[in-house]
Design a protein around this motif. Structure first.
Motif, mmCIF file in Angstrom:
data_model
loop_
_atom_site.group_PDB
_atom_site.id
_atom_site.type_symbol
_atom_site.label_atom_id
_atom_site.label_comp_id
_atom_site.label_asym_id
_atom_site.label_seq_id
_atom_site.Cartn_x
_atom_site.Cartn_y
_atom_site.Cartn_z
ATOM 1 N N VAL A 144 121.091 -21.569 93.078
ATOM 2 C CA VAL A 144 120.654 -20.702 91.981
ATOM 3 C C VAL A 144 120.449 -21.536 90.722
ATOM 4 O O VAL A 144 119.437 -21.406 90.024
ATOM 5 C CB VAL A 144 121.666 -19.560 91.735
ATOM 6 C CG1 VAL A 144 121.377 -18.839 90.434
ATOM 7 C CG2 VAL A 144 121.649 -18.584 92.896
ATOM 8 N N VAL A 145 121.413 -22.418 90.427
ATOM 9 C CA VAL A 145 121.289 -23.281 89.248
ATOM 10 C C VAL A 145 120.080 -24.194 89.381
ATOM 11 O O VAL A 145 119.272 -24.328 88.450
ATOM 12 C CB VAL A 145 122.582 -24.104 89.031
ATOM 13 C CG1 VAL A 145 122.395 -25.116 87.913
ATOM 14 C CG2 VAL A 145 123.753 -23.186 88.737
ATOM 15 N N ASN A 146 119.925 -24.818 90.550
ATOM 16 C CA ASN A 146 118.787 -25.719 90.753
ATOM 17 C C ASN A 146 117.455 -24.984 90.712
ATOM 18 O O ASN A 146 116.451 -25.526 90.243
ATOM 19 C CB ASN A 146 118.941 -26.492 92.065
ATOM 20 C CG ASN A 146 120.032 -27.532 91.981
ATOM 21 O OD1 ASN A 146 120.351 -28.031 90.909
ATOM 22 N ND2 ASN A 146 120.623 -27.853 93.112
ATOM 23 N N LEU A 147 117.431 -23.753 91.180
ATOM 24 C CA LEU A 147 116.217 -22.940 91.105
ATOM 25 C C LEU A 147 115.881 -22.626 89.645
ATOM 26 O O LEU A 147 114.718 -22.718 89.230
ATOM 27 C CB LEU A 147 116.391 -21.645 91.907
ATOM 28 C CG LEU A 147 115.211 -20.688 91.959
ATOM 29 C CD1 LEU A 147 113.979 -21.358 92.528
ATOM 30 C CD2 LEU A 147 115.574 -19.463 92.793
ATOM 31 N N ALA A 148 116.893 -22.295 88.860
ATOM 32 C CA ALA A 148 116.666 -22.021 87.430
ATOM 33 C C ALA A 148 116.151 -23.266 86.711
ATOM 34 O O ALA A 148 115.277 -23.178 85.837
ATOM 35 C CB ALA A 148 117.955 -21.535 86.779
ATOM 36 N N ILE A 149 116.666 -24.430 87.090
ATOM 37 C CA ILE A 149 116.217 -25.680 86.470
ATOM 38 C C ILE A 149 114.777 -25.989 86.874
ATOM 39 O O ILE A 149 113.972 -26.440 86.055
ATOM 40 C CB ILE A 149 117.167 -26.838 86.848
ATOM 41 C CG1 ILE A 149 118.523 -26.635 86.162
ATOM 42 C CG2 ILE A 149 116.575 -28.192 86.470
ATOM 43 C CD1 ILE A 149 119.624 -27.554 86.665
ATOM 44 N N ALA A 150 114.442 -25.734 88.131
ATOM 45 C CA ALA A 150 113.090 -26.049 88.626
ATOM 46 C C ALA A 150 112.043 -25.071 88.102
ATOM 47 O O ALA A 150 110.861 -25.424 88.009
ATOM 48 C CB ALA A 150 113.082 -26.029 90.160
ATOM 49 N N TRP A 151 112.466 -23.858 87.757
ATOM 50 C CA TRP A 151 111.527 -22.821 87.325
ATOM 51 C C TRP A 151 110.870 -23.241 86.012
ATOM 52 O O TRP A 151 111.547 -23.572 85.055
ATOM 53 C CB TRP A 151 112.280 -21.509 87.135
ATOM 54 C CG TRP A 151 111.394 -20.311 87.162
ATOM 55 C CD1 TRP A 151 110.741 -19.761 86.113
ATOM 56 C CD2 TRP A 151 111.072 -19.526 88.299
ATOM 57 N NE1 TRP A 151 110.026 -18.671 86.525
ATOM 58 C CE2 TRP A 151 110.208 -18.509 87.866
ATOM 59 C CE3 TRP A 151 111.425 -19.593 89.648
ATOM 60 C CZ2 TRP A 151 109.699 -17.557 88.742
ATOM 61 C CZ3 TRP A 151 110.918 -18.654 90.501
ATOM 62 C CH2 TRP A 151 110.063 -17.648 90.054
ATOM 63 N N PRO A 152 109.548 -23.219 85.945
ATOM 64 C CA PRO A 152 108.878 -23.625 84.696
ATOM 65 C C PRO A 152 109.139 -22.630 83.565
ATOM 66 O O PRO A 152 109.391 -21.447 83.818
ATOM 67 C CB PRO A 152 107.392 -23.658 85.062
ATOM 68 C CG PRO A 152 107.257 -22.989 86.375
ATOM 69 C CD PRO A 152 108.605 -22.860 86.992
ATOM 70 N N GLU A 153 109.078 -23.137 82.349
ATOM 71 C CA GLU A 153 109.315 -22.288 81.179
ATOM 72 C C GLU A 153 108.239 -21.228 81.061
ATOM 73 O O GLU A 153 107.103 -21.414 81.499
ATOM 74 C CB GLU A 153 109.319 -23.132 79.909
ATOM 75 C CG GLU A 153 110.533 -24.010 79.766
ATOM 76 C CD GLU A 153 110.575 -24.686 78.425
ATOM 77 O OE1 GLU A 153 110.918 -24.004 77.439
ATOM 78 O OE2 GLU A 153 110.252 -25.882 78.372
ATOM 79 N N LYS A 161 103.083 -25.437 85.907
ATOM 80 C CA LYS A 161 103.520 -24.459 86.903
ATOM 81 C C LYS A 161 103.169 -24.928 88.312
ATOM 82 O O LYS A 161 103.981 -24.802 89.237
ATOM 83 C CB LYS A 161 102.877 -23.099 86.630
ATOM 84 C CG LYS A 161 103.425 -22.412 85.400
ATOM 85 C CD LYS A 161 102.741 -21.079 85.186
ATOM 86 C CE LYS A 161 103.272 -20.381 83.945
ATOM 87 N NZ LYS A 161 102.610 -19.090 83.723
ATOM 88 N N GLU A 162 101.978 -25.461 88.457
ATOM 89 C CA GLU A 162 101.540 -25.955 89.766
ATOM 90 C C GLU A 162 102.406 -27.129 90.218
ATOM 91 O O GLU A 162 102.785 -27.220 91.388
ATOM 92 C CB GLU A 162 100.068 -26.368 89.722
ATOM 93 C CG GLU A 162 99.502 -26.838 91.038
ATOM 94 C CD GLU A 162 99.532 -25.773 92.127
ATOM 95 O OE1 GLU A 162 99.729 -26.143 93.297
ATOM 96 O OE2 GLU A 162 99.358 -24.583 91.818
ATOM 97 N N ALA A 163 102.725 -28.021 89.289
ATOM 98 C CA ALA A 163 103.558 -29.187 89.621
ATOM 99 C C ALA A 163 104.966 -28.763 90.022
ATOM 100 O O ALA A 163 105.601 -29.416 90.848
ATOM 101 C CB ALA A 163 103.611 -30.147 88.441
ATOM 102 N N ALA A 164 105.470 -27.677 89.462
ATOM 103 C CA ALA A 164 106.828 -27.215 89.747
ATOM 104 C C ALA A 164 106.911 -26.375 91.020
ATOM 105 O O ALA A 164 108.007 -26.165 91.550
ATOM 106 C CB ALA A 164 107.354 -26.402 88.569
ATOM 107 N N ARG A 165 105.794 -25.913 91.516
ATOM 108 C CA ARG A 165 105.788 -24.976 92.636
ATOM 109 C C ARG A 165 106.549 -25.500 93.858
ATOM 110 O O ARG A 165 107.356 -24.784 94.456
ATOM 111 C CB ARG A 165 104.361 -24.623 93.040
ATOM 112 C CG ARG A 165 104.324 -23.653 94.215
ATOM 113 C CD ARG A 165 102.947 -23.241 94.608
ATOM 114 N NE ARG A 165 102.471 -22.327 93.570
ATOM 115 C CZ ARG A 165 101.204 -22.158 93.261
ATOM 116 N NH1 ARG A 165 100.278 -22.841 93.889
ATOM 117 N NH2 ARG A 165 100.853 -21.313 92.340
#
Length: 185
Positions: A144-153, A161-165
């Protein structure tokens, strides 16, 4: 058996046959196989239990390796984590008792290390079966923490957004797998 030996050998595989689950586990300790064929009727345990053991170990290995990386070099992930930890730390400080709130870390590097430790402990617990459900819970929470970190602002450029997908999908998949692992017998 002989025809499968020949067919696999022709494809470049070294074939190792075992008759018992314990022997299969020993072979997994001494070599890393490219392919495992399971007999569901092993005398001292079925092939499915062996397959679950291998699957849990493979799944946990990602978290353990990622956790070791986070503990050893938190500065690598801290800039990305700062965006999330700067919001989480004050929230946690407000929720915990006043005498504990001063111990809640504020630095992103410390949060990265804490998540790394949770990944290592959870991964070892999940892989070994010692507290498998608690281990899966730790892995899910770190996901959950890592998903929140990976989620673009919010309002990030489409290219960002594409790079973070890829990382967002990876972390979401790991969260789903950890959640399934939590419910496994």
């Amino acid at each position: 058996r002989r025809s499968s030996d020949l067919a696999l050998s022709d494809q470049g595989f070294d074939v190792i046959w075992v008759r018992r689950k314990e022997d299969a586990l020993h072979q997994l300790d001494v070599c890393v196989p490219e392919l495992i064929l399971l007999d569901l009727g092993l005398p001292d345990g079925d092939g499915m239990s062996l397959m679950r053991f291998v699957a849990r170990s493979l799944f946990a290995s990602y978290f353990i390796a990622d956790g070791v990386k986070a503990v050893r070099n938190p500065a690598e992930s801290a800039p990305d984590a700062e965006r999330v930890t700067s919001k989480i730390a004050p929230l946690v400080q407000r929720v915990v008792p006043a005498d504990v709130s001063s111990y809640v870390p504020e630095r992103a590097e410390t949060w990265v290390r804490l998540v790394g430790v949770a990944q290592i402990v959870g991964g070892v617990m999940f892989a070994t079966g010692l507290g498998r459900r608690v281990g899966a819970l730790l892995l899910a929470k770190s996901s959950v923490v890592n998903l929140a970190i990976a989620w673009p602002e919010k309002g990030a450029a489409p290219a960002v957004k594409e790079a973070a997908r890829g990382e967002v999908l990876r972390q979401a998949a790991l969260l789903g797998a950890a959640t399934l692992g939590r419910s496994e017998e």
